[in-house]
Scaffold this motif. Sequence first.
Motif, short mmCIF file in Angstrom:
data_model
loop_
_atom_site.label_atom_id
_atom_site.label_comp_id
_atom_site.label_asym_id
_atom_site.label_seq_id
_atom_site.Cartn_x
_atom_site.Cartn_y
_atom_site.Cartn_z
N ILE A 34 0.83 -1.20 0.00
CA ILE A 34 0.00 0.00 0.00
C ILE A 34 0.87 1.26 0.00
O ILE A 34 0.55 2.24 -0.64
N ARG A 35 1.95 1.23 0.73
CA ARG A 35 2.88 2.35 0.86
C ARG A 35 2.19 3.61 1.40
O ARG A 35 2.51 4.72 1.02
N GLU A 36 1.20 3.42 2.24
CA GLU A 36 0.52 4.51 2.94
C GLU A 36 0.29 4.06 4.38
O GLU A 36 0.30 2.88 4.67
N SER A 37 0.03 5.02 5.24
CA SER A 37 -0.30 4.66 6.60
C SER A 37 -1.66 3.97 6.62
O SER A 37 -2.48 4.17 5.72
N VAL A 38 -1.88 3.13 7.61
CA VAL A 38 -3.16 2.44 7.76
C VAL A 38 -3.62 2.65 9.19
O VAL A 38 -2.86 2.39 10.14
N THR A 47 -6.77 5.71 5.95
CA THR A 47 -5.36 6.10 5.95
C THR A 47 -5.03 7.18 6.97
O THR A 47 -3.86 7.45 7.20
N THR A 48 -6.06 7.82 7.58
CA THR A 48 -5.81 8.82 8.62
C THR A 48 -6.85 8.70 9.72
O THR A 48 -7.95 8.17 9.51
N GLU A 51 -10.08 10.47 8.73
CA GLU A 51 -10.98 9.67 7.91
C GLU A 51 -11.76 8.68 8.75
O GLU A 51 -12.94 8.42 8.48
#
Length: 67
Positions: A34-38, A47-48, A51
Amino acid sequence: MAAQHLVTFAHDGDTIAVSADADAFLVFGHADPIRESVVSHGPFVMTTRQEIHEAIADYQAGKFGGF
């Protein structure tokens, strides 16, 4: 209780060898990172944190449609 393990394989070959000492159930999955925060809370995964808060507020306001 059954043991559950998640294994990540290196990208340094083209074969995988698996063995078990007893009956086993093996599930393979594949996806690009994903290469994003979860961030997760209850059934929500975003992701935040913002959200997550918005999703909870939308759920509580009935904006997820009729189930």
